[in-house]
Design a protein around this motif. Sequence first.
Motif, mmCIF file in Angstrom:
data_model
loop_
_atom_site.group_PDB
_atom_site.id
_atom_site.type_symbol
_atom_site.label_atom_id
_atom_site.label_comp_id
_atom_site.label_asym_id
_atom_site.label_seq_id
_atom_site.Cartn_x
_atom_site.Cartn_y
_atom_site.Cartn_z
ATOM 1 N N PRO A 1 0.846 -1.197 0.000
ATOM 2 C CA PRO A 1 0.000 0.000 0.000
ATOM 3 C C PRO A 1 0.884 1.250 0.000
ATOM 4 N N PRO A 2 0.348 2.380 -0.427
ATOM 5 C CA PRO A 2 1.159 3.605 -0.543
ATOM 6 C C PRO A 2 1.956 3.959 0.711
ATOM 7 N N LYS A 3 1.347 3.736 1.893
ATOM 8 C CA LYS A 3 2.023 4.093 3.142
ATOM 9 C C LYS A 3 2.472 2.868 3.936
ATOM 10 N N GLY A 4 2.692 1.752 3.212
ATOM 11 C CA GLY A 4 3.151 0.552 3.868
ATOM 12 C C GLY A 4 2.044 -0.158 4.649
ATOM 13 N N PHE A 5 2.438 -1.110 5.475
ATOM 14 C CA PHE A 5 1.451 -1.829 6.275
ATOM 15 C C PHE A 5 2.128 -2.523 7.457
ATOM 16 N N CYS A 6 1.311 -2.977 8.390
ATOM 17 C CA CYS A 6 1.817 -3.714 9.552
ATOM 18 C C CYS A 6 1.061 -5.024 9.716
ATOM 19 N N LEU A 7 1.728 -5.970 10.367
ATOM 20 C CA LEU A 7 1.135 -7.265 10.689
ATOM 21 C C LEU A 7 0.941 -7.362 12.189
ATOM 22 N N LEU A 8 -0.262 -7.758 12.597
ATOM 23 C CA LEU A 8 -0.565 -8.012 14.000
ATOM 24 C C LEU A 8 -0.792 -9.507 14.178
ATOM 25 N N LEU A 9 -0.071 -10.126 15.102
ATOM 26 C CA LEU A 9 -0.328 -11.509 15.485
ATOM 27 C C LEU A 9 -0.941 -11.501 16.880
ATOM 28 N N CYS A 10 -2.129 -12.062 16.994
ATOM 29 C CA CYS A 10 -2.891 -12.020 18.251
ATOM 30 C C CYS A 10 -3.099 -13.445 18.761
ATOM 31 N N ASP A 11 -2.827 -13.651 20.023
ATOM 32 C CA ASP A 11 -2.951 -14.986 20.604
ATOM 33 C C ASP A 11 -3.749 -14.911 21.903
ATOM 34 N N LEU A 12 -4.815 -15.721 22.003
ATOM 35 C CA LEU A 12 -5.621 -15.752 23.227
ATOM 36 C C LEU A 12 -4.796 -16.322 24.372
ATOM 37 N N LYS B 1 11.045 -2.498 3.423
ATOM 38 C CA LYS B 1 11.373 -2.731 2.025
ATOM 39 C C LYS B 1 12.314 -3.926 1.895
ATOM 40 N N GLY B 2 11.987 -4.837 0.991
ATOM 41 C CA GLY B 2 12.798 -6.036 0.795
ATOM 42 C C GLY B 2 12.352 -7.194 1.661
ATOM 43 N N ASP B 3 11.368 -6.962 2.521
ATOM 44 C CA ASP B 3 10.847 -8.028 3.394
ATOM 45 C C ASP B 3 10.237 -9.162 2.580
ATOM 46 N N HIS B 4 10.355 -10.372 3.114
ATOM 47 C CA HIS B 4 9.562 -11.490 2.605
ATOM 48 C C HIS B 4 8.650 -11.935 3.744
ATOM 49 N N ALA B 5 7.669 -12.740 3.421
ATOM 50 C CA ALA B 5 6.624 -13.095 4.387
ATOM 51 C C ALA B 5 7.197 -13.689 5.664
ATOM 52 N N LYS B 6 8.145 -14.623 5.520
ATOM 53 C CA LYS B 6 8.683 -15.315 6.685
ATOM 54 C C LYS B 6 9.336 -14.345 7.666
ATOM 55 N N ALA B 7 10.097 -13.389 7.145
ATOM 56 C CA ALA B 7 10.795 -12.440 8.006
ATOM 57 C C ALA B 7 9.814 -11.561 8.765
ATOM 58 N N LEU B 8 8.780 -11.093 8.081
ATOM 59 C CA LEU B 8 7.787 -10.233 8.723
ATOM 60 C C LEU B 8 7.026 -10.993 9.808
ATOM 61 N N ILE B 9 6.633 -12.225 9.501
ATOM 62 C CA ILE B 9 5.906 -13.051 10.477
ATOM 63 C C ILE B 9 6.788 -13.337 11.681
ATOM 64 N N ARG C 1 9.180 -11.495 12.927
ATOM 65 C CA ARG C 1 9.318 -10.302 13.770
ATOM 66 C C ARG C 1 8.054 -10.090 14.618
ATOM 67 N N ALA C 2 6.889 -10.286 13.985
ATOM 68 C CA ALA C 2 5.632 -10.146 14.736
ATOM 69 C C ALA C 2 5.534 -11.223 15.813
ATOM 70 N N ASP C 3 5.955 -12.438 15.471
ATOM 71 C CA ASP C 3 5.904 -13.549 16.425
ATOM 72 C C ASP C 3 6.852 -13.313 17.603
ATOM 73 N N LYS C 4 7.986 -12.705 17.323
ATOM 74 C CA LYS C 4 8.950 -12.392 18.385
ATOM 75 C C LYS C 4 8.345 -11.394 19.368
ATOM 76 N N GLN C 5 7.632 -10.391 18.839
ATOM 77 C CA GLN C 5 6.978 -9.408 19.707
ATOM 78 C C GLN C 5 5.837 -10.053 20.500
ATOM 79 N N LEU C 6 5.141 -10.982 19.880
ATOM 80 C CA LEU C 6 4.067 -11.708 20.570
ATOM 81 C C LEU C 6 4.646 -12.526 21.726
ATOM 82 N N TYR C 7 5.761 -13.176 21.471
ATOM 83 C CA TYR C 7 6.434 -13.983 22.494
ATOM 84 C C TYR C 7 6.860 -13.094 23.666
ATOM 85 N N GLU C 8 7.326 -11.895 23.328
ATOM 86 C CA GLU C 8 7.743 -10.952 24.370
ATOM 87 C C GLU C 8 6.543 -10.513 25.217
ATOM 88 N N ALA C 9 5.396 -10.295 24.540
ATOM 89 C CA ALA C 9 4.178 -9.900 25.261
ATOM 90 C C ALA C 9 3.751 -11.002 26.229
#
Length: 341
Positions: free
Chosen positions: A205-216, A311-319, A321-329
């Motif tokens: 998208p023009p202004k990029g995007f973010c991924l949220l991983l949510c775990d109950l 920029k230059g991200d692939h799906a695995k890398a983005l997931i 990073r989000a998973d690492k933040q989820l683990y930290e939470a």
Amino acid sequence: MSQDTFTLSAGYLKKIVPLLMKYQVPATPTNYALWYTYIAHTDAELAKIMTDAIRECGSVSAAQCEQLYQDHIAEKHDKDFHELQTNLQAMAQEMGNTMVDTMKDTDVFQNTLDKSFKQLARVGEETLTMEETIALVRNAVKGSKEIKQSTSFFKNQLAEAQKEIARLKETLAEANEQAVNDALTGILNRRAFDDQLGTMISNPPPKGFCLLLCDLDHFKNFNDTYGHLMGDQVLKITAKRLSDYCREGIQAFRYGGEEFAMLVPNRALNGSRRVAETIRASIDKLVIKDKKTGTKLDNITVSIGVAEFEKGDHAKALIERADKQLYEAKNLGRNRVMPIA
């Protein structure tokens, strides 16, 4: 078809292929039909949805195309399922009728055997001629041949039914594979997520995007304590709450088990984190009543990890990073969004 209509249609078709290539949409018959309708602007609601998706996400994913086709163009995808249902009903009816006939034949044969044996039992008590004895045996043999034919026909029908059931199961399995919605919660599934994420990475998208991983949080304990039916209710109500925030291009997905994912277009990390915090607080307020015991369950919380596309991200890398933040939470006590800022 008039010459004007033909010329107009040809013009629409010439525009479709470049658009499919531009937005990396598979050139399937359903996508042709969808984008033809979009270009022709014969469905204002559809045109608005697609225009908004292109503006907010930079594209319309294959999963979105499939969903839009089913919602706006298909004469109900249920036709296939209706056909399956009709086939099953017809097969069940035929099998039922054959079973009834076979049972009738069996009853007739049983009566014939009983009668023959009673008459044969008279051999020791009365004098039966050779002709009468042979006639009784022939009658029993004739009945056995008839029941053999009847049961043989039924056996063949069972074999055919088995083949038909196998075919129908295969068809249903293929339909499930092609589905983009999660069967339990109704929101988009992992297949749709993978497709949409790939599309957004290829055409951000023009202004990029973010991924949220949510775990109950503590979902396994919740299942063990209250049972899987209540667990399913928690998943459904969580998915519904996530869907409430699906506006301005935001999409929610059942990622797997008790984990959900959200794609937030045109927002940087801080903006997406605010969205995640709003969702977390909203889920923290959820209350579910256990119909069996009348107990109110208000301990539903979620941990969320947020990662921004680079920029230059692939799906695995983005997931990852989000998973690492989820683990930290989770490590910091759950019921929180990471990173903090």
